[in-house]
Design a protein around this motif. Structure first.
Motif, mmCIF file in Angstrom:
data_model
loop_
_atom_site.group_PDB
_atom_site.id
_atom_site.type_symbol
_atom_site.label_atom_id
_atom_site.label_comp_id
_atom_site.label_asym_id
_atom_site.label_seq_id
_atom_site.Cartn_x
_atom_site.Cartn_y
_atom_site.Cartn_z
ATOM 1 N N GLY A 1 -12.137 13.917 14.453
ATOM 2 C CA GLY A 1 -11.465 14.874 13.579
ATOM 3 C C GLY A 1 -10.311 14.267 12.807
ATOM 4 O O GLY A 1 -9.770 14.911 11.902
ATOM 5 N N ASP A 2 -9.949 13.019 13.143
ATOM 6 C CA ASP A 2 -8.876 12.340 12.424
ATOM 7 C C ASP A 2 -9.430 11.524 11.267
ATOM 8 O O ASP A 2 -10.580 11.055 11.299
ATOM 9 N N VAL A 3 -8.589 11.324 10.263
ATOM 10 C CA VAL A 3 -8.908 10.463 9.121
ATOM 11 C C VAL A 3 -7.813 9.409 9.020
ATOM 12 O O VAL A 3 -6.624 9.732 8.985
ATOM 13 N N ALA A 4 -8.235 8.152 9.006
ATOM 14 C CA ALA A 4 -7.274 7.048 8.988
ATOM 15 C C ALA A 4 -7.437 6.201 7.734
ATOM 16 O O ALA A 4 -8.560 5.936 7.285
ATOM 17 N N LEU A 5 -6.312 5.754 7.205
ATOM 18 C CA LEU A 5 -6.282 4.781 6.119
ATOM 19 C C LEU A 5 -5.742 3.477 6.693
ATOM 20 O O LEU A 5 -4.672 3.465 7.308
ATOM 21 N N VAL A 6 -6.479 2.384 6.489
ATOM 22 C CA VAL A 6 -6.051 1.076 6.978
ATOM 23 C C VAL A 6 -5.953 0.133 5.784
ATOM 24 O O VAL A 6 -6.946 -0.097 5.087
ATOM 25 N N THR A 7 -4.770 -0.413 5.547
ATOM 26 C CA THR A 7 -4.621 -1.388 4.466
ATOM 27 C C THR A 7 -4.885 -2.791 5.005
ATOM 28 O O THR A 7 -4.677 -3.070 6.176
ATOM 29 N N GLY A 8 -5.377 -3.652 4.133
ATOM 30 C CA GLY A 8 -5.749 -4.996 4.581
ATOM 31 C C GLY A 8 -6.898 -4.954 5.562
ATOM 32 O O GLY A 8 -6.935 -5.725 6.535
ATOM 33 N N ALA A 9 -7.868 -4.080 5.297
ATOM 34 C CA ALA A 9 -8.948 -3.813 6.248
ATOM 35 C C ALA A 9 -10.132 -4.758 6.115
ATOM 36 O O ALA A 9 -11.138 -4.589 6.800
ATOM 37 N N GLY B 1 -8.036 -2.459 0.423
ATOM 38 C CA GLY B 1 -7.728 -3.880 0.343
ATOM 39 C C GLY B 1 -7.900 -4.415 -1.059
ATOM 40 O O GLY B 1 -8.368 -3.720 -1.965
ATOM 41 N N HIS B 2 -7.532 -5.671 -1.219
ATOM 42 C CA HIS B 2 -7.634 -6.348 -2.516
ATOM 43 C C HIS B 2 -9.087 -6.748 -2.750
ATOM 44 O O HIS B 2 -9.711 -7.383 -1.901
ATOM 45 N N ALA B 3 -9.622 -6.384 -3.895
ATOM 46 C CA ALA B 3 -11.034 -6.639 -4.179
ATOM 47 C C ALA B 3 -11.378 -8.120 -4.101
ATOM 48 O O ALA B 3 -12.462 -8.497 -3.624
ATOM 49 N N SER B 4 -10.475 -8.990 -4.532
ATOM 50 C CA SER B 4 -10.777 -10.421 -4.589
ATOM 51 C C SER B 4 -10.884 -11.062 -3.213
ATOM 52 O O SER B 4 -11.464 -12.135 -3.061
ATOM 53 N N LYS B 5 -10.334 -10.412 -2.191
ATOM 54 C CA LYS B 5 -10.347 -11.010 -0.855
ATOM 55 C C LYS B 5 -11.615 -10.678 -0.080
ATOM 56 O O LYS B 5 -11.911 -11.312 0.937
ATOM 57 N N GLY B 6 -12.372 -9.682 -0.519
ATOM 58 C CA GLY B 6 -13.646 -9.359 0.104
ATOM 59 C C GLY B 6 -13.491 -8.815 1.514
ATOM 60 O O GLY B 6 -12.394 -8.628 2.029
ATOM 61 N N GLY B 7 -14.647 -8.584 2.149
ATOM 62 C CA GLY B 7 -14.667 -8.144 3.532
ATOM 63 C C GLY B 7 -14.678 -6.651 3.734
ATOM 64 O O GLY B 7 -15.041 -6.163 4.819
ATOM 65 N N LEU B 8 -14.274 -5.880 2.734
ATOM 66 C CA LEU B 8 -14.191 -4.432 2.903
ATOM 67 C C LEU B 8 -15.561 -3.796 3.129
ATOM 68 O O LEU B 8 -15.700 -2.880 3.943
ATOM 69 N N ASP B 9 -16.561 -4.294 2.410
ATOM 70 C CA ASP B 9 -17.910 -3.734 2.573
ATOM 71 C C ASP B 9 -18.445 -3.989 3.979
ATOM 72 O O ASP B 9 -19.105 -3.126 4.568
ATOM 73 N N GLU B 10 -18.163 -5.170 4.512
ATOM 74 C CA GLU B 10 -18.587 -5.469 5.885
ATOM 75 C C GLU B 10 -17.904 -4.528 6.876
ATOM 76 O O GLU B 10 -18.538 -4.008 7.800
ATOM 77 N N THR B 11 -16.606 -4.321 6.689
ATOM 78 C CA THR B 11 -15.879 -3.402 7.568
ATOM 79 C C THR B 11 -16.489 -2.012 7.501
ATOM 80 O O THR B 11 -16.737 -1.374 8.538
ATOM 81 N N ALA B 12 -16.737 -1.536 6.296
ATOM 82 C CA ALA B 12 -17.312 -0.203 6.120
ATOM 83 C C ALA B 12 -18.697 -0.103 6.746
ATOM 84 O O ALA B 12 -19.041 0.920 7.359
ATOM 85 N N HIS B 13 -19.496 -1.157 6.605
ATOM 86 C CA HIS B 13 -20.841 -1.155 7.194
ATOM 87 C C HIS B 13 -20.763 -1.036 8.713
ATOM 88 O O HIS B 13 -21.534 -0.277 9.331
ATOM 89 N N GLY C 1 -7.496 -2.112 -4.221
ATOM 90 C CA GLY C 1 -6.212 -2.018 -4.894
ATOM 91 C C GLY C 1 -5.201 -2.892 -4.189
ATOM 92 O O GLY C 1 -5.535 -3.656 -3.288
ATOM 93 N N THR C 2 -3.958 -2.774 -4.601
ATOM 94 C CA THR C 2 -2.894 -3.549 -3.998
ATOM 95 C C THR C 2 -1.776 -2.639 -3.520
ATOM 96 O O THR C 2 -1.464 -1.625 -4.170
ATOM 97 N N VAL C 3 -1.164 -3.001 -2.398
ATOM 98 C CA VAL C 3 -0.100 -2.165 -1.839
ATOM 99 C C VAL C 3 1.182 -2.247 -2.662
ATOM 100 O O VAL C 3 2.115 -1.487 -2.419
ATOM 101 N N THR C 4 1.230 -3.141 -3.624
ATOM 102 C CA THR C 4 2.402 -3.225 -4.485
ATOM 103 C C THR C 4 2.311 -2.277 -5.685
ATOM 104 O O THR C 4 3.235 -2.216 -6.492
ATOM 105 N N SER C 5 1.211 -1.540 -5.779
ATOM 106 C CA SER C 5 1.000 -0.611 -6.892
ATOM 107 C C SER C 5 1.079 0.830 -6.412
ATOM 108 O O SER C 5 0.240 1.269 -5.620
ATOM 109 N N GLU C 6 2.061 1.573 -6.880
ATOM 110 C CA GLU C 6 2.162 2.988 -6.527
ATOM 111 C C GLU C 6 0.928 3.756 -6.989
ATOM 112 O O GLU C 6 0.455 4.668 -6.295
ATOM 113 N N THR C 7 0.403 3.375 -8.136
ATOM 114 C CA THR C 7 -0.785 4.056 -8.667
ATOM 115 C C THR C 7 -1.991 3.824 -7.780
ATOM 116 O O THR C 7 -2.728 4.765 -7.447
ATOM 117 N N ASP C 8 -2.229 2.570 -7.384
ATOM 118 C CA ASP C 8 -3.370 2.259 -6.515
ATOM 119 C C ASP C 8 -3.285 3.037 -5.207
ATOM 120 O O ASP C 8 -4.289 3.566 -4.709
#
Length: 254
Positions: free
Chosen positions: A8-16, A39-51, A65-72
């Motif tokens: 029932g919880d929803v979590a956001l993990v940066t650098g995932a 995470g940052h698109a150029s660093k990859g790995g997010l799709d593997e984590t999601a899978h 996106g990047t954690v240095t961007s308020e918009t992202d």
């Protein structure tokens, strides 16, 4: 145990996309949460984590996106709440490491590291709190380092060490600011951890020193940060806020 159940919880993990962030994202899913992987698109790995999260029967959302961007960050949280549900857990893991003698360290390099490690964590907390405080419910966990409490022998990293110290005290300050509004903020400070960066052949000698200097005689596996995170995210820690949970195999005791 139900105290640690995150269904029932929803979590956001940066650098995932790798290392500790990836392990934590998957571990929170194992405990029952649905996960937004940021995470940052150029660093990859997010799709593997999601899978790997999807393979556990939990929902996974990839956000770049990047954690240095308020918009992202704002877009990421909006998408998380639209596609997964109300955000209840946030793990701010994104960060960078570097070492250089202080007398040759340029202001540009100092500011670049601080921009991610300190500004990025603050902006993440701010964006997450804006939605969590409206519901008076949430747990924010910031990943710092034992280097925020001690100075690592043999490593010239005044900028990194001081940035992690800033994360620790900033988190405690936010915890006190939001304590009476249902939002808990805590810190996990890992010791030396066998992330992909520390598996490179060129750092093998340094890794042996890390292992020798750790009382338990080894480095941590990234997965060993999952238990502390689940504890701080769950009802098991409902009366815990503002703590720095050091997970270092006893290193700071010496």
């Amino acid at each position: 145990m139900k105290l640690f159940d995150l269904h029932g919880d929803v979590a956001l993990v940066t650098g995932a996309g790798s290392g500790i962030g990836q392990a934590i994202a998957i571990g929170l899913a194992e405990a029952g949460a649905d996960i937004a992987c940021f995470g940052h698109a150029s660093k990859g790995g997010l799709d593997e984590t999601a899978h790997r999260i999807s393979a556990l029967g939990r929902k996974a959302l990839v956000l770049t996106g990047t954690v240095t961007s308020e918009t992202d960050l704002a877009v990421a949280i909006e998408r998380t709440e639209t596609e997964l549900g109300a955000l209840t857990i946030a793990v701010n893991n994104a960060g960078v490491a570097a070492a250089e003698p202080a007398e040759t360290l340029s202001l540009e390099k100092w500011q670049k590291l601080y921009d991610v490690n300190v500004n990025g964590v603050f902006l993440s907390c701010q964006a997450e709190a804006r939605t969590m405080l409206t519901r008076r419910k949430g747990s924010i966990i910031n990943i710092a380092s034992m280097s925020g409490s001690i100075v690592n022998r043999g490593l010239t990293q005044a900028h990194y060490n001081s940035s992690k110290a800033a994360v620790i005290h900033m988190s405690k300050s936010l915890a006190m600011e939001w304590a009476d509004r249902g939002l808990r903020v805590n810190i996990i400070s890992p010791g030396y951890t066998l992330t992909p960066m520390n598996k490179r052949p060129e750092v093998a000698d340094q890794v042996r020193i890390f292992e020798r200097d750790t009382p338990m005689g080894r480095m941590a596996a990234p997965e060993e940060m999952v238990g502390p995170t689940v504890f701080l995210a769950s009802r098991a820690s409902s009366f815990v806020t503002g703590i720095d949970l050091i997970v270092d195999g006893g290193f700071v005791c010496w």
